[in-house]
Every structure is written in C-alpha cells, then in structure tokens.
Design a protein around this motif. Sequence first.
Motif, mmCIF file in Angstrom:
data_model
loop_
_atom_site.group_PDB
_atom_site.id
_atom_site.type_symbol
_atom_site.label_atom_id
_atom_site.label_comp_id
_atom_site.label_asym_id
_atom_site.label_seq_id
_atom_site.Cartn_x
_atom_site.Cartn_y
_atom_site.Cartn_z
ATOM 1 N N ALA A 420 0.833 -1.204 0.000
ATOM 2 C CA ALA A 420 0.000 0.000 0.000
ATOM 3 C C ALA A 420 0.868 1.256 0.000
ATOM 4 O O ALA A 420 0.547 2.242 -0.689
ATOM 5 C CB ALA A 420 -0.925 -0.015 1.211
ATOM 6 N N ARG A 421 1.954 1.240 0.767
ATOM 7 C CA ARG A 421 2.835 2.412 0.800
ATOM 8 C C ARG A 421 3.426 2.683 -0.575
ATOM 9 O O ARG A 421 3.445 3.835 -1.041
ATOM 10 C CB ARG A 421 3.962 2.189 1.814
ATOM 11 C CG ARG A 421 4.833 3.416 2.059
ATOM 12 C CD ARG A 421 6.056 3.085 2.872
ATOM 13 N NE ARG A 421 7.010 2.273 2.113
ATOM 14 C CZ ARG A 421 7.852 2.776 1.191
ATOM 15 N NH1 ARG A 421 7.831 4.062 0.885
ATOM 16 N NH2 ARG A 421 8.682 1.978 0.545
ATOM 17 N N TRP A 423 2.251 1.600 -3.517
ATOM 18 C CA TRP A 423 1.153 1.938 -4.427
ATOM 19 C C TRP A 423 0.773 3.405 -4.261
ATOM 20 O O TRP A 423 0.595 4.128 -5.243
ATOM 21 C CB TRP A 423 -0.023 1.016 -4.126
ATOM 22 C CG TRP A 423 -1.231 1.207 -4.986
ATOM 23 C CD1 TRP A 423 -2.329 1.968 -4.709
ATOM 24 C CD2 TRP A 423 -1.494 0.602 -6.262
ATOM 25 N NE1 TRP A 423 -3.256 1.875 -5.712
ATOM 26 C CE2 TRP A 423 -2.771 1.041 -6.695
ATOM 27 C CE3 TRP A 423 -0.778 -0.268 -7.068
ATOM 28 C CZ2 TRP A 423 -3.337 0.640 -7.889
ATOM 29 C CZ3 TRP A 423 -1.345 -0.680 -8.268
ATOM 30 C CH2 TRP A 423 -2.602 -0.224 -8.676
ATOM 31 N N ASN A 424 0.654 3.837 -3.034
ATOM 32 C CA ASN A 424 0.323 5.242 -2.784
ATOM 33 C C ASN A 424 1.401 6.169 -3.318
ATOM 34 O O ASN A 424 1.105 7.246 -3.863
ATOM 35 C CB ASN A 424 0.129 5.482 -1.291
ATOM 36 C CG ASN A 424 -1.117 4.792 -0.760
ATOM 37 O OD1 ASN A 424 -1.906 4.240 -1.518
ATOM 38 N ND2 ASN A 424 -1.284 4.824 0.552
ATOM 39 N N LEU A 616 -6.601 -3.159 -0.198
ATOM 40 C CA LEU A 616 -6.209 -2.394 0.983
ATOM 41 C C LEU A 616 -5.404 -1.156 0.635
ATOM 42 O O LEU A 616 -5.203 -0.296 1.490
ATOM 43 C CB LEU A 616 -5.392 -3.295 1.921
ATOM 44 C CG LEU A 616 -6.126 -4.537 2.444
ATOM 45 C CD1 LEU A 616 -5.185 -5.394 3.276
ATOM 46 C CD2 LEU A 616 -7.350 -4.148 3.245
ATOM 47 N N ALA A 617 -4.918 -1.071 -0.612
ATOM 48 C CA ALA A 617 -4.137 0.105 -0.997
ATOM 49 C C ALA A 617 -5.028 1.347 -0.953
ATOM 50 O O ALA A 617 -6.169 1.329 -1.404
ATOM 51 C CB ALA A 617 -3.558 -0.088 -2.395
ATOM 52 N N ALA A 619 -6.292 2.826 1.740
ATOM 53 C CA ALA A 619 -7.430 2.483 2.588
ATOM 54 C C ALA A 619 -7.775 3.577 3.588
ATOM 55 O O ALA A 619 -8.156 3.295 4.715
ATOM 56 C CB ALA A 619 -7.150 1.173 3.326
ATOM 57 N N HIS A 623 -10.751 7.504 -1.139
ATOM 58 C CA HIS A 623 -9.777 7.115 -2.157
ATOM 59 C C HIS A 623 -10.294 7.615 -3.496
ATOM 60 O O HIS A 623 -11.425 7.325 -3.890
ATOM 61 C CB HIS A 623 -9.618 5.593 -2.191
ATOM 62 C CG HIS A 623 -8.489 5.114 -3.063
ATOM 63 N ND1 HIS A 623 -8.532 5.159 -4.430
ATOM 64 C CD2 HIS A 623 -7.275 4.586 -2.753
ATOM 65 C CE1 HIS A 623 -7.406 4.674 -4.932
ATOM 66 N NE2 HIS A 623 -6.627 4.325 -3.928
#
Length: 749
Positions: A420-421, A423-424, A616-617, A619, A623
């Motif tokens: 997720a980190r 991806w963000n 969960l990316a 989240a 979003h």
Amino acid sequence: MLIRSTGFPADGLALFAAPECAATADAFLDGATGETEFAQAMDAALADAARAAAKIAADPLFREAVTWQNPAAATHLARLADGPDARPGKNPRLERKKRRERENTLVRYWQRYCGKNDTAGFFGPVAWGTLDPEAADAVEARPGGGLVRSRRVDYEFWALEAYVAALLDDPDVAPWLPAGVHPHLLADGERVLRPGADPRPLTAAEAEVLSRCDGTRAAAEIAPGPHLATALERLVDDGIVWRGVNMPYNPRAEQVLRETLDAIAEPRARDRALAGLARLDRARASVAAAAGDAVALAAALERLDTEFTAVTGADPERRSGQMYAGRRLCYEDTVRDLDVTFGRPLLDALAGPFGSVLLPAARWLSATLADAYDAAFRDLYRDLLEPGAGGVPMPAFWDAAQALLTGRDRPADAVAAEFARRWNALFGLDDAQGERRLAFTAADLEEPAARLFAAERPGWAGARIHSPDLCLGAAGPEAMAAGEFTLVLGEMHTAWPTLDCAVFADRHPDPPRLRAAAAEDIGPQFRPLYPTWWPQYTARIAPVLGATDRQLAFTPAPGADPARVLPLVALTVSEHAETREHAGTLEVTGPDGLRCPLREVFALLFGWLGAEAFKLAGAGPHHPRLTLDGLVVARETWRTTVGGTGIAPAHGPREYLAARRLRRSLGMPERVFAKVGTEVKPVYVDLTGPRYVSSFATLLRSARAASGDDVPVVFTELLPDLDESWLPDAGGRRYSCELRLQLCDPERP
C-alpha cells in the motif's frame, strides 16, 4: 475469457429510485421546504416502491429465482403481488409493518439479481468468450433467443453424504460399502502415525484389516470373520478407518458414488443401494423439468425434500442463512445463451496498464510475500528444531505455522502495508487529499513502477497466474464495437487462478484443454485436502483443473486420491545445506524422493492473503478514482463505520434523512455499492430510494447488534453506471456483466 452476468436487466435497479423525493429531502435539510412537503414526497416514493414491488413479486422469473434460493421466502414475497391496496386484515398497522419488511427483503433479492454478477442459477448465468487478437471490434456479442442455453441441476455434496450415511445404517448394504484409512494418517507396520498425537499401536488383527483398507474393498471382504470385524469396528471408532464412499469434494462426487454403488458385488445389497438413489434421481429430475415455472418448481423441490427425508431420515436443509453453505439439496447452474468475441481494441486497452504497472506490482507482491514467509518459517523452524534433530516433523510445523496465517501480526499484513505504501507513492495519493479523480499514462508510470515493484520472478509456481475481474461499460453493443467503452478493474486476484473453479471450468466448451493449459502454466501444486467444515467452501466452487496437484492431508477429509495424497505425518521440514546457492533454504522431504521448497507447500495458504492487498491500498477515509491509460484501476471509495453512517439508530423518514446527510457529508454519488464488514457480499444502494435506504439500514442495524458501531462500511462508486450496461439479450435488454481472465507471468519461480 469468462463472462459473469446478471439474469435480470440492469435498468430494473431504477425501479426503486426516487430522485424527486431525494431533492425534497435535501431541501428540507437545508430549510428550504417544510416537513409536510417532505412527508408527502416520502409517501409518494414509498407508494411508487410498493407498486414496483408488487409488479416484481408477480414476475414469474423473479418468483422462480427466489424459489431456487429459498422457497419459503418466495412464498413470503409472493404476497406482495396483491399490491399495496389489498385488504389490510384485522390489524392494518401490523399488516403495513409486515409489508414494509417484505418489500425490504424483495429489494435485497432484486439488487442482487439486477446488479451483482454472481454465478448462481439462471439469475447469474456464465458464458465463455473468445479472445481473438485479429478481430477488429472490441466486442462482438451474438445473443441467442433465450436467456440461458443450458441448465443443469446437481446434488449438493452434503446431500450425497447424507445418503451414504443412510446406507451405512442399512445392515443389508453397509457390509458391502468400502473402507479406507483416513488420508491424514499413515500406517507404518505395527502402528498408525497420527498428527498431533502419539502413534497408535496395532494388534495383529488390526494390522491385517488395515492392510486391506484400500478405499475400494468392501468391509465384508476386508473383515470376513467376527474377529476381524471387531478389529475393523475398533479402527472405525478410533477415527483411523472410514466406511462409506470416498467421494471427491467437488461436482464429480455423484459420479463416484454411482460407480461405487454399481460395483457392489452382492446383488441384493447393490439393488437396495441403487433403489434409494433412483428415488432421489426421479425427484431431482422433476425439479429440473420444472425449471421455468415457479409454482411447479416449488412443488418439485418440496417433493424432493420429502423424498430425501423418507430415504435418508435427514433434514432437507442445513446452515440456514449462511453464504457459501449449499443450504438445500440441489442447485442449478446455467450457461448464458451468448456467443461473444473480444478483439484487438480490448487487448490494446489492457496492454499498457497491465504490462507497465499492474503485472509488475503483482509479481512484486507474490515475490515479497514468499520471501516474508520464508523468513518467518526459518524463525519458526529454529524454535521447533530439537537439539540434534535433522528436521521438524511437518505436523508440528503445520500446527505452529497457522498463527502466521490466521493470527495477529502475520507476515502477509506487513507485506500488504508495504505494498500500500508503494502503491500510494506510485500514484502520489498521499499528496492528493481531497482529489476525486487522478489520471495517468502507463508510459509515465512505467519507470517508477519498475523501481518501486522490482522483482525478477514470481514467488511460487501458482503465482504466475493473476486474475483480474474487468467491467466494460458502453452505451450499447454498437458503441462497444466502435471502441467507445469504459474499462474498469473490479478486483485484481493476485497470484490466484480464479478460473480453477468447478462452476466455471465445468462449463467451458473444452475442459480438457483448460486443464492442459493449467498444467502447462502452473504444473502440480500442493493443495490442502479440504474437509467439509472448511469455511466459505463448497463442492460447487472447488478447484478442478489441477489433476496432478498433490493433496495435503491434515485432518479427516473426503476425496483423497491415493496416487496424489500426502499425509502431513509423512513429511519432514529440514534445511537445505548441500549447495551454497540454497544454503539455509527450508525444504520438505517425503515419500518417493519428494523434495521441494517449503514455500511451495504453504503457497496456497499464504498466497490468498496477498490477493487482498490491492483492496487495501489507499485504505483511508476517501480514495480517488485512479485511471491509467483509460483503464480505471481503482473506483472512488469512501470508508466509515456503522456508527459513522448515522443511519442505524434511525427509523422510517429519519433513516432516509440520515442517508441523505451521509451522502452529502462524504460527497458520494447517488448510486453506490456498500460493503458492511459483517456481510460477505456488497449490496447496491440508490440513496435516492427510501426502500433501498430502508433495506440497507436493516443490514446496518444487524451489524450493530452483532458487533457494535465500529463495524467498517465501505462505499464504492457504481462504475460502469446503469446506462453503460452493454450486454444484450435477443430482445435488446441490457445486463450488467464482468469479464474474468487470467494473465500468465512469462517468468517462472
């Protein structure tokens, strides 16, 4: 490519919309109109909804769809067909309350039938389409004259189990049914090895009996005398031997049952065993023949229930209200009456986003997940290794490893957080607070994606396959053919072959070709031999393509194949120390020279955890919609809790006003999908419709009663929207659908 679709047209969802009521409610909240005007608007909207519910309840197709799922509910909802002006009865207030509850129930069924691409009977038919890189049109759809091309009714696995149990209670039949050793056990000379327990010593008679328990011989042949029969009963009572029929936990169970009963050597026992099954078959044939007629279907299902109880003595229903439970005796699956070809424009639209961003990210996810579990397994191995021992018995390792799969602070959770980190960071989400739409090109993100998601190979054999769910939106088939379409990534099932599912694979026009492709792309995997108590798993959705997969037996379970089964007690975890390249790598050794990396044995258990990482990316509370070269890779999403909605404590008009406030405060569109944390499936909600809101409020109150106000609630924009449902039938009506395909990583682990 598989097509999952609804069985009712998408425009049916608009029947319970009430935009005028929503406008009046918003004006009331703003103080621009009075309570009387709002009350009148609510009454008008509810009256319209009641008329719509009456019309739907009278629809033979709707009645049949509900009857397949729940005959009692179908009867209950049929009362709505009388219309809201029917005679109120002795207690008008109570009758109105019951009618509101029925309308809410009807809405829950209706939103699924019109808006959810579930694979369930004729109200969720499947079809297989062709990918043709030479075709100039994005899609060429050729619907047939009907909704479904074929229908098939199968027994649920538990119903067949109940029939076998009844045969075991028949003294004339039971001796002629097979017996075998439970697959998680291993007979070793004069003892039986058991996971988590000391070896069980065998008497001479027990050892003799056990040597004959091959899963095909009848008990009468295994233990022909009283002494051996007593030994056999002891082994059964001690959970070492099963008796009955070794049916696989998939739709092939019925075939195996028939073959086993046909093979009974004693004529009278064989005739008795087949006679009961023939009674059930006749009742099931009546069910299949009644398809298309709700009244006849209800009667046929009732006859099947009655016949089943008469033959087996068992209740004809189980696990009432649960999802993925196979609650009734039989189910229907269908193939949509459709031929469809997907051409070059669609493939071109996928090439950039997947090739430059999504597949590199998926490969990184699988490789990192495998590395994380390698490290965790090494720590666990050191903790379990006894001084001087050359390895750890697999049963001990298996039990201890469950905490890494289901407990807190799992390696998968850390990997998902890191994914997720990254991806963000790739999409700059941390700096895009308040943004509703973010658009990128694959060319712009290719370099940062390669840097953030650098991985040379997938993490394990099955991790070569990634399965996106795609939604296509267009004004109609003509617009689709002209290349005027919206492409939306629904879910990205990372490292998971979702087409390996009986309900899909068995409806492929050439299943052997599908199995051959799976063997070429993946090869044999290590698959747990699932027991019937495994959650959210039924024979209908069992994997069936891996004909060479090894079966990991860790508990009593049906369907063990002697050629493929591996009891955990036969396996050992040890450290590979023969070469510098593999030093420190954990491996599993077993019978017949088996030797493989430990990660492959556990891959299907930790691999599915990574499939959730894309969800969960990003989240946070909000979003934005992310678009990559025209592909929407993430819909706009809002997250809150049951308590945060403000809807659960309210009732009647107040719950509707609470929903209007919520929509305004979050900035949501009117039409969304909502996922309540206590529910398995999301539901469609049109926030203009009082009946939709009331039905949704019921879910929220149930979640609140069960788990409190902190239950998460996730809202996702409806994309494609209703007017972009392009899949046609012969009459020109259009349906919601999604495409499911598998993409294969060119590299191997």
